[in-house]
Design a protein around this motif. Structure first.
Motif, PDB file in Angstrom:
ATOM      1  N   GLY A 161     -24.877  48.229  -6.448  1.00  0.00           N
ATOM      2  CA  GLY A 161     -23.779  48.481  -5.521  1.00  0.00           C
ATOM      3  C   GLY A 161     -22.552  47.655  -5.851  1.00  0.00           C
ATOM      4  N   ALA A 162     -22.770  46.388  -6.206  1.00  0.00           N
ATOM      5  CA  ALA A 162     -21.645  45.523  -6.561  1.00  0.00           C
ATOM      6  C   ALA A 162     -20.963  46.019  -7.820  1.00  0.00           C
ATOM      7  N   GLY A 163     -21.746  46.538  -8.793  1.00  0.00           N
ATOM      8  CA  GLY A 163     -21.162  47.037 -10.019  1.00  0.00           C
ATOM      9  C   GLY A 163     -20.263  48.230  -9.786  1.00  0.00           C
ATOM     10  N   VAL A 164     -20.736  49.184  -9.006  1.00  0.00           N
ATOM     11  CA  VAL A 164     -19.923  50.370  -8.699  1.00  0.00           C
ATOM     12  C   VAL A 164     -18.705  49.985  -7.860  1.00  0.00           C
ATOM     13  N   VAL A 165     -18.958  49.235  -6.783  1.00  0.00           N
ATOM     14  CA  VAL A 165     -17.859  48.817  -5.903  1.00  0.00           C
ATOM     15  C   VAL A 165     -16.859  47.948  -6.662  1.00  0.00           C
ATOM     16  N   GLY A 166     -17.380  47.059  -7.523  1.00  0.00           N
ATOM     17  CA  GLY A 166     -16.500  46.181  -8.274  1.00  0.00           C
ATOM     18  C   GLY A 166     -15.601  46.929  -9.216  1.00  0.00           C
ATOM     19  N   TYR A 167     -16.122  47.939  -9.901  1.00  0.00           N
ATOM     20  CA  TYR A 167     -15.262  48.705 -10.800  1.00  0.00           C
ATOM     21  C   TYR A 167     -14.279  49.563 -10.023  1.00  0.00           C
ATOM     22  N   VAL A 168     -14.767  50.242  -8.977  1.00  0.00           N
ATOM     23  CA  VAL A 168     -13.914  51.169  -8.246  1.00  0.00           C
ATOM     24  C   VAL A 168     -12.861  50.439  -7.427  1.00  0.00           C
ATOM     25  N   THR A 169     -13.217  49.297  -6.828  1.00  0.00           N
ATOM     26  CA  THR A 169     -12.294  48.622  -5.908  1.00  0.00           C
ATOM     27  C   THR A 169     -11.904  47.209  -6.336  1.00  0.00           C
ATOM     28  N   GLY A 170     -12.644  46.595  -7.235  1.00  0.00           N
ATOM     29  CA  GLY A 170     -12.377  45.197  -7.573  1.00  0.00           C
ATOM     30  C   GLY A 170     -12.939  44.229  -6.553  1.00  0.00           C
ATOM     31  N   LEU A 171     -13.864  44.695  -5.714  1.00  0.00           N
ATOM     32  CA  LEU A 171     -14.393  43.881  -4.617  1.00  0.00           C
ATOM     33  C   LEU A 171     -15.896  43.665  -4.763  1.00  0.00           C
ATOM     34  N   ALA A 172     -16.368  43.446  -5.980  1.00  0.00           N
ATOM     35  CA  ALA A 172     -17.804  43.301  -6.210  1.00  0.00           C
ATOM     36  C   ALA A 172     -18.408  42.177  -5.384  1.00  0.00           C
ATOM     37  N   SER A 173     -17.699  41.071  -5.264  1.00  0.00           N
ATOM     38  CA  SER A 173     -18.268  39.896  -4.596  1.00  0.00           C
ATOM     39  C   SER A 173     -18.503  40.108  -3.112  1.00  0.00           C
ATOM     40  N   ILE A 174     -17.833  41.089  -2.514  1.00  0.00           N
ATOM     41  CA  ILE A 174     -18.076  41.342  -1.096  1.00  0.00           C
ATOM     42  C   ILE A 174     -19.481  41.905  -0.896  1.00  0.00           C
ATOM     43  N   VAL A 175     -20.076  42.472  -1.959  1.00  0.00           N
ATOM     44  CA  VAL A 175     -21.451  42.961  -1.919  1.00  0.00           C
ATOM     45  C   VAL A 175     -22.414  41.909  -2.463  1.00  0.00           C
ATOM     46  N   SER A 176     -22.092  41.366  -3.636  1.00  0.00           N
ATOM     47  CA  SER A 176     -23.048  40.514  -4.349  1.00  0.00           C
ATOM     48  C   SER A 176     -23.183  39.124  -3.727  1.00  0.00           C
ATOM     49  N   TYR A 177     -22.082  38.505  -3.339  1.00  0.00           N
ATOM     50  CA  TYR A 177     -22.137  37.134  -2.815  1.00  0.00           C
ATOM     51  C   TYR A 177     -22.934  37.055  -1.507  1.00  0.00           C
ATOM     52  N   PRO A 178     -22.655  37.920  -0.511  1.00  0.00           N
ATOM     53  CA  PRO A 178     -23.486  37.867   0.700  1.00  0.00           C
ATOM     54  C   PRO A 178     -24.954  38.183   0.422  1.00  0.00           C
ATOM     55  N   ALA A 179     -25.223  39.072  -0.562  1.00  0.00           N
ATOM     56  CA  ALA A 179     -26.622  39.394  -0.879  1.00  0.00           C
ATOM     57  C   ALA A 179     -27.350  38.172  -1.408  1.00  0.00           C
ATOM     58  N   LEU A 180     -26.686  37.370  -2.210  1.00  0.00           N
ATOM     59  CA  LEU A 180     -27.297  36.150  -2.730  1.00  0.00           C
ATOM     60  C   LEU A 180     -27.503  35.117  -1.629  1.00  0.00           C
ATOM     61  N   LEU A 181     -26.553  35.019  -0.698  1.00  0.00           N
ATOM     62  CA  LEU A 181     -26.731  34.127   0.441  1.00  0.00           C
ATOM     63  C   LEU A 181     -27.914  34.585   1.288  1.00  0.00           C
ATOM     64  N   ALA A 182     -28.030  35.908   1.486  1.00  0.00           N
ATOM     65  CA  ALA A 182     -29.127  36.436   2.279  1.00  0.00           C
ATOM     66  C   ALA A 182     -30.475  36.199   1.600  1.00  0.00           C
ATOM     67  N   ALA A 183     -30.464  36.090   0.264  1.00  0.00           N
ATOM     68  CA  ALA A 183     -31.697  35.829  -0.483  1.00  0.00           C
ATOM     69  C   ALA A 183     -32.130  34.374  -0.391  1.00  0.00           C
ATOM     70  N   GLY A 184     -31.289  33.539   0.240  1.00  0.00           N
ATOM     71  CA  GLY A 184     -31.668  32.155   0.463  1.00  0.00           C
ATOM     72  C   GLY A 184     -30.996  31.138  -0.432  1.00  0.00           C
TER      73      GLY A 184
END
Length: 251
Positions: free
Chosen positions: A15-38
């Motif tokens: 999701g971050a890869g697609v969102v990051g290429y299309v919008t430049g906002l990959a970290s809005i998906v990937s960073y919270p996911a990593l925080l949620a992973a602990g």
């Protein structure tokens, strides 16, 4: 980390890869996911940077030839060198400076870039329609790459806004250039983080696999989307990201 947790990070990376290429906002998906992973905020930040290198790799492998077709890649090489230098400075800042050093200014930078993206047609005419900025562009790449190496959330929006304002490139080409330069800044920062930072390797590998696949899917998807609605959607998402960055806890 459990197998289910790793699979969730692969999905988040896609999701971050697609969102990051299309919008430049990959970290809005990937960073919270990593925080949620602990992961801790610092570990999530550096792990995120390492994983997101795969977005640039995937998108460039899919459509990189378009970037090098016009002048044999000389412009891309010059811009990449500036992104390389900026990424080094940004990584050094993250490892050496206080964790909240950029925290106050980043939301405003992302908001400003988002507004510039929304107003891009008028701003570009005001700046002188269709003209390149041989000095302003590399300086802008260097400065944004510092932020990209430091944290990076919203750096793609800033890159895209500047490319549309300071060069004569169309939206699709600007998005490909944005992904390539972000990939360079992330890659050099990732090298520093691999050596000196607390990278969580299982999470980085899992998310990186998803990011690679998502980055590969991005270019053909963007090529089929209408430019004006896409630009407006990216700008609005960027404003949302600015609010999230402004409200999230520091550190």
């Amino acid at each position: 980390m459990t197998v289910i947790g790793l699979l969730a990070l692969v999905a988040a990376g896609f999701g971050a890869g697609v969102v990051g290429y299309v919008t430049g906002l990959a970290s809005i998906v990937s960073y919270p996911a990593l925080l949620a992973a602990g992961l801790t905020p610092l570990s999530a930040n550096v792990t995120n940077t390492v994983a997101l290198v795969a977005v640039g790799v995937g998108s460039f492998a899919k459509s990189g030839r378009a970037l090098t077709a016009d002048d044999g890649g000389r412009s891309l090489l010059r811009s990449s060198l500036m992104a390389l230098a900026g990424g080094i400075v940004g990584a050094a800042l993250l490892l050496l400076a206080p964790a909240a050093a950029f925290g106050y200014v980043v939301p405003y930078l992302v908001a400003l870039a988002s507004v510039a993206l929304l107003a891009q047609p008028g701003l570009r005419r005001w700046i002188e329609h269709g003209s390149d900025r041989p000095v302003a562009w590399p300086v802008a790449v260097f400065v944004v790459s510092i932020y990209g190496g430091y944290f990076g959330a919203g750096a793609g929006v800033i890159f895209l806004a500047l490319a549309l304002l300071l060069t004569s490139l169309p939206l699709w080409h600007s998005m490909l250039l944005k992904s390539a330069l972000l990939g360079v800044a992330n890659a050099v920062a990732a090298v520093a983080f691999i050596v000196f930072g607390p990278v969580h390797w299982p999470a980085a590998v899992a998310m990186g696999i998803g990011c690679l696949l998502g980055g590969w899917m991005g270019p053909p998807l963007v090529a089929r989307l209408p430019a004006r609605p896409l630009r407006i959607a990216i700008g609005l998402c960027g404003l949302g990201l600015a609010v999230w960055l402004g409200l999230r806890p520091a550190g």
